[in-house]
Design an enzyme around this catalytic site. Structure first.
Site, PDB file in Angstrom:
ATOM      1  N   GLN A   1     -11.024 -27.962  64.712  1.00 38.81           N
ATOM      2  CA  GLN A   1     -11.517 -29.176  65.371  1.00 38.81           C
ATOM      3  C   GLN A   1     -10.970 -30.454  64.735  1.00 38.81           C
ATOM      4  O   GLN A   1     -11.064 -31.521  65.319  1.00 38.81           O
ATOM      5  CB  GLN A   1     -13.057 -29.197  65.364  1.00 38.81           C
ATOM      6  CG  GLN A   1     -13.692 -28.106  66.206  1.00 38.81           C
ATOM      7  CD  GLN A   1     -13.473 -28.274  67.706  1.00 38.81           C
ATOM      8  OE1 GLN A   1     -13.092 -29.352  68.195  1.00 38.81           O
ATOM      9  NE2 GLN A   1     -13.686 -27.215  68.466  1.00 38.81           N
TER      10      GLN A   1
ATOM     11  N   THR B   1       6.367 -10.623  69.609  1.00 37.17           N
ATOM     12  CA  THR B   1       7.314 -11.652  70.043  1.00 37.17           C
ATOM     13  C   THR B   1       6.632 -13.022  70.075  1.00 37.17           C
ATOM     14  O   THR B   1       5.549 -13.168  70.637  1.00 37.17           O
ATOM     15  CB  THR B   1       7.856 -11.308  71.454  1.00 37.17           C
ATOM     16  OG1 THR B   1       8.440 -10.010  71.382  1.00 37.17           O
ATOM     17  CG2 THR B   1       8.886 -12.324  71.921  1.00 37.17           C
TER      18      THR B   1
ATOM     19  N   ASN C   1     -17.494 -27.583  65.236  1.00 41.38           N
ATOM     20  CA  ASN C   1     -17.277 -27.633  66.677  1.00 41.38           C
ATOM     21  C   ASN C   1     -18.515 -28.075  67.455  1.00 41.38           C
ATOM     22  O   ASN C   1     -18.405 -28.676  68.516  1.00 41.38           O
ATOM     23  CB  ASN C   1     -16.833 -26.255  67.186  1.00 41.38           C
ATOM     24  CG  ASN C   1     -17.655 -25.128  66.600  1.00 41.38           C
ATOM     25  OD1 ASN C   1     -17.683 -24.949  65.375  1.00 41.38           O
ATOM     26  ND2 ASN C   1     -18.331 -24.377  67.439  1.00 41.38           N
TER      27      ASN C   1
ATOM     28  N   SER D   1      -5.579 -24.432  66.359  1.00 43.44           N
ATOM     29  CA  SER D   1      -5.523 -23.835  67.697  1.00 43.44           C
ATOM     30  C   SER D   1      -5.113 -24.884  68.722  1.00 43.44           C
ATOM     31  O   SER D   1      -5.768 -25.932  68.851  1.00 43.44           O
ATOM     32  CB  SER D   1      -6.905 -23.264  68.035  1.00 43.44           C
ATOM     33  OG  SER D   1      -6.872 -22.634  69.282  1.00 43.44           O
ATOM     34  N   ALA D   2      -4.031 -24.579  69.466  1.00 38.21           N
ATOM     35  CA  ALA D   2      -3.413 -25.589  70.344  1.00 38.21           C
ATOM     36  C   ALA D   2      -4.345 -26.116  71.432  1.00 38.21           C
ATOM     37  O   ALA D   2      -4.282 -27.299  71.777  1.00 38.21           O
ATOM     38  CB  ALA D   2      -2.172 -24.979  71.001  1.00 38.21           C
ATOM     39  N   HIS D   3      -5.223 -25.259  71.957  1.00 37.28           N
ATOM     40  CA  HIS D   3      -5.990 -25.704  73.135  1.00 37.28           C
ATOM     41  C   HIS D   3      -7.111 -26.682  72.790  1.00 37.28           C
ATOM     42  O   HIS D   3      -7.814 -27.167  73.666  1.00 37.28           O
ATOM     43  CB  HIS D   3      -6.524 -24.509  73.931  1.00 37.28           C
ATOM     44  CG  HIS D   3      -7.666 -23.763  73.315  1.00 37.28           C
ATOM     45  ND1 HIS D   3      -8.940 -23.789  73.827  1.00 37.28           N
ATOM     46  CD2 HIS D   3      -7.732 -22.954  72.243  1.00 37.28           C
ATOM     47  CE1 HIS D   3      -9.738 -23.032  73.106  1.00 37.28           C
ATOM     48  NE2 HIS D   3      -9.027 -22.499  72.139  1.00 37.28           N
TER      49      HIS D   3
ATOM     50  N   CYS E   1     -18.051 -20.226  72.534  1.00 36.07           N
ATOM     51  CA  CYS E   1     -18.114 -18.783  72.314  1.00 36.07           C
ATOM     52  C   CYS E   1     -19.546 -18.273  72.347  1.00 36.07           C
ATOM     53  O   CYS E   1     -19.778 -17.115  72.590  1.00 36.07           O
ATOM     54  CB  CYS E   1     -17.484 -18.425  70.975  1.00 36.07           C
ATOM     55  SG  CYS E   1     -15.803 -19.013  70.854  1.00 36.07           S
TER      56      CYS E   1
HETATM   57  N1  PLP Z   1     -12.923 -22.432  64.948  1.00 34.26           N
HETATM   58  C1  PLP Z   1     -13.481 -23.484  65.558  1.00 34.26           C
HETATM   59  C2  PLP Z   1     -14.093 -24.575  64.724  1.00 34.26           C
HETATM   60  C3  PLP Z   1     -13.505 -23.567  66.961  1.00 34.26           C
HETATM   61  O1  PLP Z   1     -14.061 -24.617  67.560  1.00 34.26           O
HETATM   62  C4  PLP Z   1     -12.919 -22.506  67.712  1.00 34.26           C
HETATM   63  C5  PLP Z   1     -12.973 -22.515  69.195  1.00 34.26           C
HETATM   64  O2  PLP Z   1     -14.006 -22.819  69.779  1.00 34.26           O
HETATM   65  C6  PLP Z   1     -12.332 -21.435  67.032  1.00 34.26           C
HETATM   66  C7  PLP Z   1     -12.354 -21.437  65.644  1.00 34.26           C
HETATM   67  C8  PLP Z   1     -11.665 -20.298  67.769  1.00 34.26           C
HETATM   68  O3  PLP Z   1     -10.436 -20.751  68.281  1.00 34.26           O
HETATM   69  P1  PLP Z   1      -9.549 -19.915  69.343  1.00 34.26           P
HETATM   70  O4  PLP Z   1     -10.090 -20.282  70.690  1.00 34.26           O
HETATM   71  O5  PLP Z   1      -8.158 -20.406  69.123  1.00 34.26           O
HETATM   72  O6  PLP Z   1      -9.681 -18.467  69.009  1.00 34.26           O
END
Ligand code: PLP
Length: 384
Positions: free
Chosen positions: A173, A228, A145, A192-194, A319
């Site tokens: 990613q 759900t 990431n 992860s969708a976002h 994060c």
């Molecule tokens: N793994 C990677 C490589 C990421 O870039 C991220 C989000 O920054 C995550 C895991 C965590 O994803 P989520 O936001 O869906 O918890």
């Protein structure tokens, strides 16, 4: 404002928005309800499961829906820790949610697998460690990431298969930027969708047979994930993912790599002290991870100056960016803390154009100009 922070979150794509709104109307009932409306919602997520499995190359029943990758990481490490007494082997560049989940569920049983200075995992050390037996699980991400550097996950998978050790691949990613096909052969895959234009708060986890639930309290997902299901989120994620897969052609990817590399080349030519990270190895087409010239408190000041110049960029992992600790990823690649303090990540989206990269160049010049001006009294380095 130019948005160059897609690795943190990529805005919801119109196809996902349309799918989400349509699902609100068409599939308003609980998928577990016994009436026909419930059955219709259940059928919609079953169809989505078939489609997701098709993209990954696995069986539909191997896919469970989650709230995102952090939940998925906790679920897979909780499962693996309960099924083996051996250690979990993690690459040194895993996302904090993977590291923290492993440390929690494998308390005292986590081993770190070094990466080369290039950022790529050391396969010789992995092979050597696996040959000594006793490993419960290997976790090596597909793409990082912070740097966009891609890991040889196919080779990791081969080594793990050879030694019959489960392999967990954080493909958060990778999915939506590069074709997902083949990932389904890994024992665990997180998405992860976002990160690719779906709605935040939705994700998937590919699991092996016999997977034990992390969340308990209901029979959903064949007893493997209670709660759900987020029907609109799942359908929106799938719409965005299918759209991205259709667009991820070699030509489209090469074109975007060229735009990114032209930006990096121009920066290197005019900004002394500028360095690009990960240029010698395969990396995501959208990511330009760089070391900027260094005023004091460098990353924060660059992000603030870029914001003022009209660009949303990031210091790295969303994060950990609030904590301003040195990046574990860059430290693992052998950079020292003063270098890690100079790291800025520009991450583009599929809709980012060549003109956007050129405009970014102008904005970086403008931001460099702001940083050369003496700070005005009372002006904070960061707006946020
Ligand atoms: N793994 C990677 C490589 C990421 O870039 C991220 C989000 O920054 C995550 C895991 C965590 O994803 P989520 O936001 O869906 O918890």
């Amino acid at each position: 404002m130019l948005y160059f922070d897609h690795n943190a979150t990529s805005p919801v794509h119109p196809v996902a928005r349309a799918a989400w709104l349509e699902a609100l109307d068409r599939f308003a009932a609980n998928p577990s309800s016994p009436h026909r409306w419930g059955a219709r919602a259940d059928a919609a997520i079953a169809d989505a499961r078939v489609a997701a499995a098709h993209l990954l190359g696995c069986a539909p029943l191997d896919v469970i829906w989650t709230s995102g990758a952090t939940e998925a990481a906790n679920a897979l490490f909780a499962h693996a820790a309960s099924t083996s007494t051996g250690p979990a082997l993690l690459s040194a560049v895993e996302h904090p949610c993977v590291r923290a989940s492993a440390q929690h569920w494998f308390r005292g049983r986590v081993e770190v697998l070094p990466v080369h200075p290039s950022g790529v995992v050391n396969l010789d050390l992995l092979s050597h460690r696996l040959s000594h037996g006793d490993v419960a699980l290997v976790a090596v991400m597909a793409a990082n990431n912070e740097t966009g550097i891609c890991q040889p996950w196919q080779a990791v998978l081969e080594l793990c298969r050879h030694q019959r050790v489960p392999y967990a691949c954080d493909a958060v990613q990778w999915v939506g930027k590069l074709p997902a096909n083949g990932l389904g052969a890994c024992d665990f895959v997180m998405g992860s969708a976002h990160k690719f234009g779906g709605a935040p708060g939705t994700g998937f986890l590919k699991v092996p047979r016999g997977f034990k639930p992390f969340l308990r309290g209901g029979p959903q997902e064949d007893g493997r994930r209670a709660g759900t299901e987020n029907v609109p989120g799942i359908l929106a994620m799938l719409a965005a993912w299918q759209h991205r897969e259709a667009n991820a052609t070699p030509g489209a990817i090469r074109q975007r790599e060229d735009w990114r590399d032209a930006f990096l080349g121009a920066m290197a030519a005019e900004l002394s002290g500028f360095e690009s990270i990960g240029g010698s190895v395969p990396r995501l087409w959208n990511t330009a991870s760089v070391l900027m010239p260094s005023p004091a408190d460098c990353r924060r000041r660059w992000v603030a100056a870029l914001d003022r110049a009209g660009v949303a960029a990031s210091t790295g992992s969303a994060c950990s960016s609030g904590q301003e600790k040195p990046s574990e990823t860059l430290l693992a690649m052998g950079l020292d803390p003063s270098q890690t303090d100079r790291m800025i990540r520009f991450s583009a989206g599929w809709e980012t154009t060549e003109a956007d990269w050129l405009e970014l160049l102008g904005c970086v010049r403008k931001a460099a100009g702001f940083l050369q001006q003496p700070a005005r009294v009372g002006e904070s380095a960061l707006k946020e």
